[in-house]
Design a protein around this motif. Structure first.
Motif, mmCIF file in Angstrom:
data_model
loop_
_atom_site.group_PDB
_atom_site.id
_atom_site.type_symbol
_atom_site.label_atom_id
_atom_site.label_comp_id
_atom_site.label_asym_id
_atom_site.label_seq_id
_atom_site.Cartn_x
_atom_site.Cartn_y
_atom_site.Cartn_z
ATOM 1 N N ASP A 91 -23.925 1.814 25.721
ATOM 2 C CA ASP A 91 -24.704 1.582 24.503
ATOM 3 C C ASP A 91 -25.155 0.116 24.253
ATOM 4 N N ASP A 92 -25.304 0.100 22.994
ATOM 5 C CA ASP A 92 -25.757 -1.320 22.624
ATOM 6 C C ASP A 92 -24.577 -2.409 22.495
ATOM 7 N N ARG A 93 -23.576 -1.892 22.363
ATOM 8 C CA ARG A 93 -22.235 -3.097 22.329
ATOM 9 C C ARG A 93 -21.875 -3.220 23.600
ATOM 10 N N ASN A 94 -22.473 -2.696 24.836
ATOM 11 C CA ASN A 94 -22.010 -2.842 26.084
ATOM 12 C C ASN A 94 -20.760 -2.190 26.417
ATOM 13 N N LEU A 95 -20.453 -1.076 25.828
ATOM 14 C CA LEU A 95 -19.597 -0.227 26.107
ATOM 15 C C LEU A 95 -19.940 0.849 27.158
ATOM 16 N N ALA A 96 -18.999 0.786 28.237
ATOM 17 C CA ALA A 96 -19.514 1.628 29.342
ATOM 18 C C ALA A 96 -18.565 2.855 29.414
ATOM 19 N N ILE A 97 -19.007 4.085 29.318
ATOM 20 C CA ILE A 97 -18.332 5.333 29.475
ATOM 21 C C ILE A 97 -18.533 5.849 30.961
ATOM 22 N N ILE A 98 -17.486 6.111 31.667
ATOM 23 C CA ILE A 98 -17.372 6.584 33.168
ATOM 24 C C ILE A 98 -16.633 7.856 33.254
ATOM 25 N N THR A 99 -17.221 8.917 33.486
ATOM 26 C CA THR A 99 -16.584 10.274 33.485
ATOM 27 C C THR A 99 -16.770 10.916 34.747
ATOM 28 N N SER A 100 -15.770 11.771 35.084
ATOM 29 C CA SER A 100 -15.934 12.498 36.767
ATOM 30 C C SER A 100 -14.961 13.315 36.565
ATOM 31 N N GLY A 101 -15.302 14.821 36.435
ATOM 32 C CA GLY A 101 -14.284 15.635 36.157
ATOM 33 C C GLY A 101 -13.618 15.758 34.907
ATOM 34 N N ASN A 102 -12.094 15.690 35.161
ATOM 35 C CA ASN A 102 -11.430 15.426 33.858
ATOM 36 C C ASN A 102 -11.047 14.030 33.410
ATOM 37 N N THR A 103 -11.512 13.162 34.439
ATOM 38 C CA THR A 103 -11.205 11.638 34.089
ATOM 39 C C THR A 103 -12.421 10.961 33.307
ATOM 40 N N LYS A 104 -12.044 10.160 32.603
ATOM 41 C CA LYS A 104 -12.885 9.225 31.593
ATOM 42 C C LYS A 104 -12.292 7.854 31.458
ATOM 43 N N TYR A 105 -13.300 6.935 31.531
ATOM 44 C CA TYR A 105 -13.045 5.641 31.307
ATOM 45 C C TYR A 105 -13.891 5.189 30.333
#
Length: 371
Positions: A91-105
């Motif tokens: 997003d605009d705050r440079n927060l990255a969301i990484i998801t794969s299957g049941n895993t989320k960062y």
């Protein structure tokens, strides 16, 4: 920014790009990988202000954009994600969301405009060489590059280009390695010095053993650009006066030897078993009567071995740092080597049986009996 792509593909690309990322810096942006999502691809860049590695992979891009993410953390996340597809958004705050299957960062990134501009190579001249050939030429010279030296130029490999020929030269004050080969080159004579770190990274990417896969090199005044296998590597060139290596090569020999390369390596390795880094002992070689006698003396005891050889000329007893001699012999790509000597205090030359496609020079260490 929003995209999805193959986890394995992104992980592999990030692992390769990470090798150009700085680990010791006060600039957070260059500790990261710059990710750009454009069209239907991702462009990944690592840059430590001296060398950059850049590549692109296919991706399903829903929203274009760019961000910098810490390279170490990103690579660890991708390496541990389950196989399949990874989804990525920021997003605009440079927060990255990484998801794969049941895993989320959720990882905080850095704005892309904080990334330093990569150097450009303009007005250079191109060279094309097979990946396999350049990899072998670098392997046969990089062992002689200085690891630490007051002259920075000796921490790189010198390239010399003449019509239809390329030559690589490395020196470190105790040894020298020269490797030359015929290539299709019609440009002007040129020479430049490439940092050994850059060449190490290039040959890691040059995995093809197919003589039809090529590396393109563009050489500018201060930088060089390599393109191979979907990757672009840019590096600064080293500046300074290089050794007049031609003057260091003896033009005559009082003793000439032909010996099986593997047999000589085995003899030196057996004689070296009692040598440790702490004792700084050396190996003694006696070239005489169609035999090379190899021995060492250390605090632990003594070792002796011998190997048959064809010897023409004077008897020579000479001492060497065992590692320097082994490095040179292991870099040879021929079953038999030609050795040229000029007594106990002159350098040894190691060459192929015919010609001079490689030339390895090792300075001797004076034996106590010769003091």
């Amino acid at each position: 920014m929003k995209f999805q792509c193959s986890t394995a593909l992104l992980s592999q690309a990030c692992q390769n790009v990470q090798r150009a990322v700085s680990t010791k810096t006060s600039i957070p942006a260059v500790e990261g990988i710059l990710i750009k999502a454009l069209g239907n691809e991702l462009i990944l860049t690592g840059y430590d202000l001296e060398i950059s590695i850049k590549t692109s992979i296919n991706a399903g891009v829903e929203e274009q954009g760019s961000i910098i993410l810490n390279a170490k953390i990103l690579c660890e996340i991708l390496r541990n994600l389950p196989d399949g597809t990874v989804k990525f958004e920021s997003d605009d705050r440079n927060l990255a969301i990484i998801t794969s299957g049941n895993t989320k960062y959720q990882i905080m990134g850095i704005a892309a405009d904080e990334y330093p501009e990569l150097p450009s190579v303009k007005g250079g001249y191109p060279i094309v060489i097979s990946q396999k050939l350049l990899r072998e030429m670098v392997r046969q010279t990089i062992f002689a590059v200085a690891s630490t030296d007051s002259k920075v130029v000796y921490t790189g490999i010198k390239f010399e280009l003449t019509e239809n020929e390329i030559k690589l030269i490395a020196v470190d004050g105790f040894r020298m390695a020269i490797r030359k080969e015929t290539i299709d080159y019609k440009g002007e004579d040129a020479s430049f010095i490439v940092p050994s770190k850059t060449l190490s990274e290039v040959i890691k990417l040059a995995v093809s053993d197919d003589g039809e896969d090529y590396i393109s090199m563009d050489i500018g005044k201060r930088h060089i650009l390599f393109e191979l296998g979907g990757y672009t590597v840019t590096s600064r060139l080293l500046e300074g006066e290089f050794l007049n290596y031609k003057a260091a090569i003896p033009v005559t020999a009082s003793t000439r030897v032909k010996i099986d390369t593997k047999s000589f390596i085995n003899s030196i390795e057996r004689a070296s078993l009692i040598i440790s880094d702490k004792t700084k002992s050396l190996v003694s070689c006696i070239f005489d009567d169609n035999m090379v006698k190899v021995s060492s003396v250390a605090s632990l005891g003594t070792a002796n071995d011998r190997a048959e050889a064809e010897i023409d000329g004077n008897r020579v007893e000479i001492g060497f740092n065992n590692r320097y001699l082994l490095d040179a012999l292991k870099a040879c790509d021929s079953d038999v080597v030609r050795i040229e000597l000029n007594g106990s205090i002159s350098p040894i030359l190691i060459l192929p049986p015919e010609g001079d496609s490689f030339v390895f020079l090792v300075l001797p260490v004076r034996l106590k009996k010769n003091d």
